[in-house]
Design an enzyme around this catalytic site. Structure first.
Site, PDB file in Angstrom:
ATOM      1  N   HIS A 105     -42.937  98.814  29.987  1.00  0.00           N
ATOM      2  CA  HIS A 105     -42.854  98.720  31.442  1.00  0.00           C
ATOM      3  C   HIS A 105     -41.397  98.838  31.883  1.00  0.00           C
ATOM      4  CE1 HIS A 105     -46.931  97.337  31.088  1.00  0.00           C
ATOM      5  NE2 HIS A 105     -46.574  96.260  30.435  1.00  0.00           N
ATOM      6  N   GLU A 122     -43.241  90.143  31.591  1.00  0.00           N
ATOM      7  CA  GLU A 122     -44.482  89.397  31.456  1.00  0.00           C
ATOM      8  C   GLU A 122     -44.418  88.425  30.284  1.00  0.00           C
ATOM      9  OE1 GLU A 122     -47.519  92.359  30.828  1.00  0.00           O
ATOM     10  OE2 GLU A 122     -46.431  93.283  29.198  1.00  0.00           O
ATOM     11  N   HIS A 180     -44.636  97.282  23.338  1.00  0.00           N
ATOM     12  CA  HIS A 180     -45.591  96.260  22.907  1.00  0.00           C
ATOM     13  C   HIS A 180     -47.014  96.785  22.948  1.00  0.00           C
ATOM     14  CE1 HIS A 180     -45.424  95.905  27.335  1.00  0.00           C
ATOM     15  NE2 HIS A 180     -46.711  95.627  27.239  1.00  0.00           N
ATOM     16  N   ARG A 200     -47.490 104.670  28.940  1.00  0.00           N
ATOM     17  CA  ARG A 200     -48.253 104.675  27.689  1.00  0.00           C
ATOM     18  C   ARG A 200     -47.534 105.597  26.703  1.00  0.00           C
ATOM     19  NH1 ARG A 200     -53.082 106.308  29.763  1.00  0.00           N
ATOM     20  NH2 ARG A 200     -53.581 104.264  30.590  1.00  0.00           N
TER      21      ARG A 200
END
Length: 326
Positions: A105, A122, A180, A200
């Site tokens: 991200h 996150e 991740h 992605r």
């Protein structure tokens, strides 16, 4: 305007190519006719999926509407001054019946330029894990962009990624830029910035029910990736009973875990922020203003900034994630 009170929201259910059944079988949340449920969005200010109040005088009101009406009374002055009418956190439950794609991200700066959005830092709290479950976070060696590109192009991307065993109650903090993926067999609570931007990188050559591969964002990811190798990727903390234990603190959120087998009270008057509880085990009742709000495993509740003190009453005990912005 109605007075604010502890708020529960309608769950938003999302089926995913990698989703499973644990949202129903473990968290006891009914996702209806969906073939699976990969994610639930419990509290969301993302424009395409804004949460709606589930009960009480404000039932049917959206989180966006509440922000416009109540402003700093809902989220705190500092938070409202910074984020305005965008709720800053997104809370999810994630059930990975298969490995998610390897992804990354962008941070705030890159996301603002490319998408006029916030970035996505996150954290994961593992609620339940099948035996042998793993996840990927970061690199397992010193990395450069060229070294990464060479591994990706030669089909050896998995060889350079850091794999971690994953057990219930493990915590992983994932700042924007960290490559991740959540591995098969994990049920996770996720606290993140309000953003739905994912690049992605690799999707195990999977195809959907129409035989199509999902889109990759190979070029976009290059500028987003943090290529640094870190000595430790799992968040270390010491579990304690009947105490507030800090798990993660960063500019975007602070998250603590409360593992209690007795009732307790919380005083949030020193915080200039809303507080979110995510119940990951057991259940309890929030007592406020002579009202009772029951919360069980798989549910979340938002305590507006205007609520300074609450009682948390329990008979069988509870484990909750407590998040706010410092």
């Amino acid at each position: 305007m109605s007075a604010l009170y502890p708020l529960k929201f309608e769950t938003i259910y999302k089926d995913k190519i990698w989703g499973g059944q644990k949202i129903k079988t473990y968290l006891h949340k009914d996702f209806g006719s969906l073939p699976n449920c990969g994610e639930t969005w419990e509290i969301s200010g993302v424009k395409s999926d804004v949460s709606v109040v589930a009960s009480g005088a404000l039932e049917g009101e959206s989180l966006a509407d509440l922000l416009e009406q109540y402003k700093d009374e809902l989220v705190g002055k500092k938070v409202y001054d910074h984020f305005g009418n965008i709720f800053p956190l997104l809370v999810k439950f994630i059930d990975a019946n298969d490995d998610l794609s390897v992804q990354v991200h962008p941070d705030d700066k890159l996301a603002k330029v490319r998408h006029n959005s916030f970035g996505k830092t996150e954290m994961w709290y593992i609620i339940e894990a099948d035996p042998g479950s793993t996840l990927i976070t970061g690199f397992n060696q010193e990395m450069t962009e060229q070294k990464y590109v060479d591994a990706l192009n030669s089909g050896h991307i998995m060889d350079i990624l850091n794999k971690e065993d994953a057990l219930a109650d493990d915590v992983f903090f994932l700042p924007a830029g960290r490559v991740h993926t959540i591995g098969k067999g994990l049920l996770i609570a996720e606290i993140q910035q309000t953003s739905d931007i994912t690049y992605r990188i690799y999707d195990f050559d999977r195809v959907d029910d129409k035989g199509n591969k999902r889109e990759l964002h190979t070029e976009e990811a290059l500028a987003a990736i943090d290529y640094k190798h870190y000595p430790e990727y799992k968040t270390q903390y010491e579990p304690k009973k009947n105490e507030t234990v800090k798990l993660v603190t960063c500019p975007y959120f602070t998250t603590n875990v409360l593992d209690f087998d007795e009732s307790t009270s919380k005083d949030y008057s020193a915080l200039d922020s809303f507080v979110i509880h995510v119940c990951v085990e057991g259940g309890y009742t929030v007592k406020y203003n002579n009202q009772a709000y029951a919360v069980k495993m798989g549910e979340c509740i938002l305590l507006p900034k205007s609520i300074d003190k609450v009682e948390l009453e329990t008979t069988g005990g509870f484990k909750i994630l407590e998040s706010y912005i410092e």
